[in-house]
Design a protein around this motif. Structure first.
Motif, PDB file in Angstrom:
ATOM      1  N   LYS A 173       0.845  -1.294  -0.030  1.00 21.07           N
ATOM      2  CA  LYS A 173      -0.009  -0.099  -0.174  1.00 21.07           C
ATOM      3  C   LYS A 173       0.846   1.402   0.148  1.00 21.07           C
ATOM      4  O   LYS A 173       1.662   1.511   0.795  1.00 21.07           O
ATOM      5  CB  LYS A 173      -1.032   0.143   1.293  1.00 21.07           C
ATOM      6  CG  LYS A 173      -1.518   1.499   1.540  1.00 21.07           C
ATOM      7  CD  LYS A 173      -2.353   1.271   2.841  1.00 21.07           C
ATOM      8  CE  LYS A 173      -2.857   2.633   3.126  1.00 21.07           C
ATOM      9  NZ  LYS A 173      -1.672   3.611   3.305  1.00 21.07           N
ATOM     10  N   GLY A 174       0.482   2.216  -0.779  1.00 19.06           N
ATOM     11  CA  GLY A 174       1.303   3.390  -0.788  1.00 19.06           C
ATOM     12  C   GLY A 174       0.198   4.273  -0.402  1.00 19.06           C
ATOM     13  O   GLY A 174      -0.117   4.511   0.684  1.00 19.06           O
ATOM     14  N   ASN A 175      -0.395   5.293  -1.233  1.00 14.58           N
ATOM     15  CA  ASN A 175      -1.130   6.382  -0.860  1.00 14.58           C
ATOM     16  C   ASN A 175      -2.672   6.358  -1.444  1.00 14.58           C
ATOM     17  O   ASN A 175      -3.385   7.221  -1.471  1.00 14.58           O
ATOM     18  CB  ASN A 175      -0.581   7.540  -1.418  1.00 14.58           C
ATOM     19  CG  ASN A 175       0.281   8.283  -0.589  1.00 14.58           C
ATOM     20  OD1 ASN A 175       0.360   8.936   0.512  1.00 14.58           O
ATOM     21  ND2 ASN A 175       1.796   7.804  -0.988  1.00 14.58           N
ATOM     22  N   THR A 176      -3.035   4.950  -1.553  1.00 11.90           N
ATOM     23  CA  THR A 176      -4.335   4.390  -1.423  1.00 11.90           C
ATOM     24  C   THR A 176      -5.157   4.723  -2.945  1.00 11.90           C
ATOM     25  O   THR A 176      -6.377   4.383  -2.914  1.00 11.90           O
ATOM     26  CB  THR A 176      -5.188   4.799  -0.350  1.00 11.90           C
ATOM     27  OG1 THR A 176      -5.610   6.177  -0.395  1.00 11.90           O
ATOM     28  CG2 THR A 176      -4.215   4.420   0.832  1.00 11.90           C
ATOM     29  N   HIS A 177      -4.599   5.303  -3.907  1.00 10.17           N
ATOM     30  CA  HIS A 177      -5.294   5.759  -5.142  1.00 10.17           C
ATOM     31  C   HIS A 177      -5.626   4.739  -6.060  1.00 10.17           C
ATOM     32  O   HIS A 177      -5.873   5.087  -7.162  1.00 10.17           O
ATOM     33  CB  HIS A 177      -4.623   7.071  -5.778  1.00 10.17           C
ATOM     34  CG  HIS A 177      -5.406   8.286  -5.325  1.00 10.17           C
ATOM     35  ND1 HIS A 177      -6.352   9.071  -6.039  1.00 10.17           N
ATOM     36  CD2 HIS A 177      -5.324   8.869  -4.141  1.00 10.17           C
ATOM     37  CE1 HIS A 177      -6.534  10.074  -5.198  1.00 10.17           C
ATOM     38  NE2 HIS A 177      -5.989  10.072  -4.074  1.00 10.17           N
ATOM     39  N   ALA A 178      -5.262   3.510  -5.983  1.00  5.62           N
ATOM     40  CA  ALA A 178      -5.712   2.428  -6.768  1.00  5.62           C
ATOM     41  C   ALA A 178      -7.082   2.288  -6.627  1.00  5.62           C
ATOM     42  O   ALA A 178      -7.568   2.130  -5.455  1.00  5.62           O
ATOM     43  CB  ALA A 178      -4.740   1.069  -6.547  1.00  5.62           C
ATOM     44  N   GLY A 182      -7.945  -5.098  -3.989  1.00  5.83           N
ATOM     45  CA  GLY A 182      -6.738  -6.040  -3.937  1.00  5.83           C
ATOM     46  C   GLY A 182      -5.458  -5.421  -4.514  1.00  5.83           C
ATOM     47  O   GLY A 182      -4.520  -5.992  -4.455  1.00  5.83           O
ATOM     48  N   PHE A 183      -5.701  -4.281  -5.357  1.00  4.54           N
ATOM     49  CA  PHE A 183      -4.247  -3.506  -5.779  1.00  4.54           C
ATOM     50  C   PHE A 183      -3.439  -3.220  -4.529  1.00  4.54           C
ATOM     51  O   PHE A 183      -2.245  -3.225  -4.856  1.00  4.54           O
ATOM     52  CB  PHE A 183      -4.681  -2.422  -6.640  1.00  4.54           C
ATOM     53  CG  PHE A 183      -5.063  -2.933  -7.901  1.00  4.54           C
ATOM     54  CD1 PHE A 183      -6.036  -3.961  -8.349  1.00  4.54           C
ATOM     55  CD2 PHE A 183      -4.809  -2.240  -9.075  1.00  4.54           C
ATOM     56  CE1 PHE A 183      -6.321  -4.390  -9.362  1.00  4.54           C
ATOM     57  CE2 PHE A 183      -5.018  -2.603 -10.299  1.00  4.54           C
ATOM     58  CZ  PHE A 183      -5.821  -3.832 -10.659  1.00  4.54           C
ATOM     59  N   MET A 241       3.524   1.550   2.947  1.00  5.10           N
ATOM     60  CA  MET A 241       4.606   2.096   2.868  1.00  5.10           C
ATOM     61  C   MET A 241       4.750   3.444   3.375  1.00  5.10           C
ATOM     62  O   MET A 241       5.800   4.098   3.232  1.00  5.10           O
ATOM     63  CB  MET A 241       5.055   1.989   1.193  1.00  5.10           C
ATOM     64  CG  MET A 241       5.447   0.505   0.754  1.00  5.10           C
ATOM     65  SD  MET A 241       6.735   0.030   1.509  1.00  5.10           S
ATOM     66  CE  MET A 241       7.991   0.778   0.688  1.00  5.10           C
ATOM     67  N   THR A 242       3.969   3.978   3.844  1.00  5.11           N
ATOM     68  CA  THR A 242       3.918   5.486   4.344  1.00  5.11           C
ATOM     69  C   THR A 242       4.777   5.936   5.380  1.00  5.11           C
ATOM     70  O   THR A 242       5.016   7.060   5.675  1.00  5.11           O
ATOM     71  CB  THR A 242       2.371   6.074   4.454  1.00  5.11           C
ATOM     72  OG1 THR A 242       1.858   5.191   5.505  1.00  5.11           O
ATOM     73  CG2 THR A 242       1.452   5.769   3.191  1.00  5.11           C
ATOM     74  N   GLY A 243       5.385   4.890   5.908  1.00  3.09           N
ATOM     75  CA  GLY A 243       6.416   5.460   6.915  1.00  3.09           C
ATOM     76  C   GLY A 243       7.816   5.902   6.100  1.00  3.09           C
ATOM     77  O   GLY A 243       8.767   6.211   6.804  1.00  3.09           O
TER      78      GLY A 243
END
Length: 458
Positions: A78-83, A87-88, A99-101
């Motif tokens: 997970k990055g910044n959730t724009h998928a 499940g992406f 990964m936002t840390g």
């Protein structure tokens, strides 16, 4: 999911809790709930991972991947959730790596390259670079994550000047199933990561070229739908110009909301030039609303986040034709005329964006996208809506094909799960991606244990 796999996932979460006690969250924990509710799409937020781990360093990521691989635990990144699709960037019952840390930002000595942590979003990047009057060819919405956009190609306001976002990467720091790699132009994974999405590992740092950037000139206009043929003509004229203006960034949409259609244009000029000539005829079309201003890149990118919704994107690439644009709108309008979306409110959007050869020439032979001469679109919600949207997409392609305007390329970041964007890169690029996967992920960790996203076609 079998009892054995559930037991393996429980083992993974227990070991992660032992090794990272302050960075692992399970259902019922307030941090777990906050992360789950941060997703842009309700489809993603509906998935419930067994645990969520938030690494703080590349070494953390490497250890987490190693542990999951050893125990055979399915995981998502997970990055910044724009998928938009489920499940992406999240997973049911598995491990979600948030990964936002990793959001560090720094410039090299001469400020020509910015090093970006894999969990940063573009707003972080633009705000940091603004103090130096610099920018990078990143996402147009600042809330989008650096990682997902870049690995899928990446379209920016600066694309005609700088190419796709991925074409501006000079180095990746990559966690594979077997360790950490520094990937620059001398490494065979360098090309694979430019369009190869999440198929090879987790990128913990992106090093991108910077360039000098002042204010942007922003023009927006809203037209009555009766002017769509005129708008399509001007859009095509701009896109098909013999010498496409490299400072041009244009998005034209038709939107159905509340039972009525409207046309919206976002015309961005990436130099501080008032009333740019390239947009004059388009913006001269009678409008119900319009605005014009100069803005700093980071201010313009600071969009208000939409509340979590159900989303559906579909994408296609077509030759330039105002006639085709009108045919596509008519197909959409006729398909929706008697369509009942049920109890939920559906908003439909057909969006056109130029993709001139000025953009595609930058990365030809050095990325995996396989684009030639092209041009794009997208859409939105529940099963009936999903089925209809996919049917409409097929009708668009049929119409374009009949005019000799259908192109192979499907832009991964706009694609629906029913589409095959990586296959659209062409057989040579696909073969190269498969070979890289076999060499650097020979146990298939990122093919088998990371089910989300667009996998390599086998």
């Amino acid at each position: 999911m079998t009892a054995l796999s559930l037991a393996s996932i429980a083992t993974c979460c227990q070991q992660l809790l032992r090794e990272f006690p302050s960075q692992v969250f399970v259902p019922g924990n307030s941090n777990y709930t906050a992360i789950e509710t941060s997703y842009w799409s309700l489809q993603e937020a509906a998935l419930q991972p067994a645990c969520i781990v938030v690494p703080q360093s590349t070494q953390d990521v490497s250890r987490i991947v190693s542990l999951n691989s050893h125990h055979g635990c399915p995981f998502a990144v997970k990055g910044n959730t724009h998928a938009p699709a489920a499940g992406f960037a999240n997973i049911e019952h598995g491990v979600t790596i948030d990964m936002t840390g990793l959001q560090s930002l720094s410039l090299n000595k001469d400020h020509s390259v910015i090093r970006i942590g894999g969990g940063a979003n573009w707003l972080h990047v633009y705000a940091f670079l603004d103090q130096y009057s610099l920018a990078v060819a990143g996402g147009r919405n600042g809330l989008v994550g650096v990682g997902g956009l870049t690995l899928g190609g990446g379209i920016s306001h600066y694309a005609a000047r700088e190419g796709f976002t991925c074409d501006n990467v000079v180095k990746f720091e990559l966690v594979t199933s077997s360790g950490v790699l520094e990937v620059d132009k001398s490494h065979e994974l360098f090309r694979a990561l430019k369009g190869g999405s999440n198929n090879f590992g987790i990128v913990t740092r992106f090093d991108l070229r910077t360039f000098a950037q002042g204010d942007l000139h922003i023009s927006t206009s809203t037209n009555n739908i009766s002017y769509f043929a005129d708008v399509a003509k001007q859009f095509s004229k701009i896109t098909d110009a013999k010498n496409f203006d490299p400072y041009t960034s244009l998005v034209t949409s038709v939107l159905l909301s509340g039972g009525s259609w409207s046309i919206g244009n976002s015309a961005v000029y990436t130099r501080p030039v008032e009333n740019p000539i390239v947009f004059r005829d388009l913006l001269a079309i009678p409008s119900t609303k319009n605005s014009s201003s100069f803005q700093r890149p980071y201010i313009f990118a600071n969009e208000t986040n939409t509340p979590p919704l159900n989303w559906l994107f579909l994408t296609g690439t077509y030759g330039v034709s105002s006639e085709l644009m009108v045919r596509m709108f008519n197909i959409l309008n006729e398909s929706l005329y008697n369509f009942d979306s049920g109890s939920g409110l559906a908003v439909w959007s057909l969006t056109f964006e130029p993709l001139p050869t000025k953009i595609t020439n930058f990365g030809r032979g050095s990325n995996s996208l396989g684009v030639d001469e092209n041009n794009s679109f997208n859409t939105t919600r529940n099963k009936a809506i999903t089925d209809l949207a996919r049917k409409i997409g097929t009708q668009f392609n049929t119409a374009a094909d009949s005019m000799g305007l259908l192109r192979r390329f499907q832009y991964l970041n706009y694609a629906d799960t029913s589409q095959h964007p990586i296959a659209s890169y062409g057989p040579e690029n696909v073969a190269r991606l498969k070979a890289a996967s076999r060499k650097y992920d020979h146990n298939g960790v990122f093919q088998k244990l990371v089910p989300g996203g667009f996998k390599l076609p086998w």
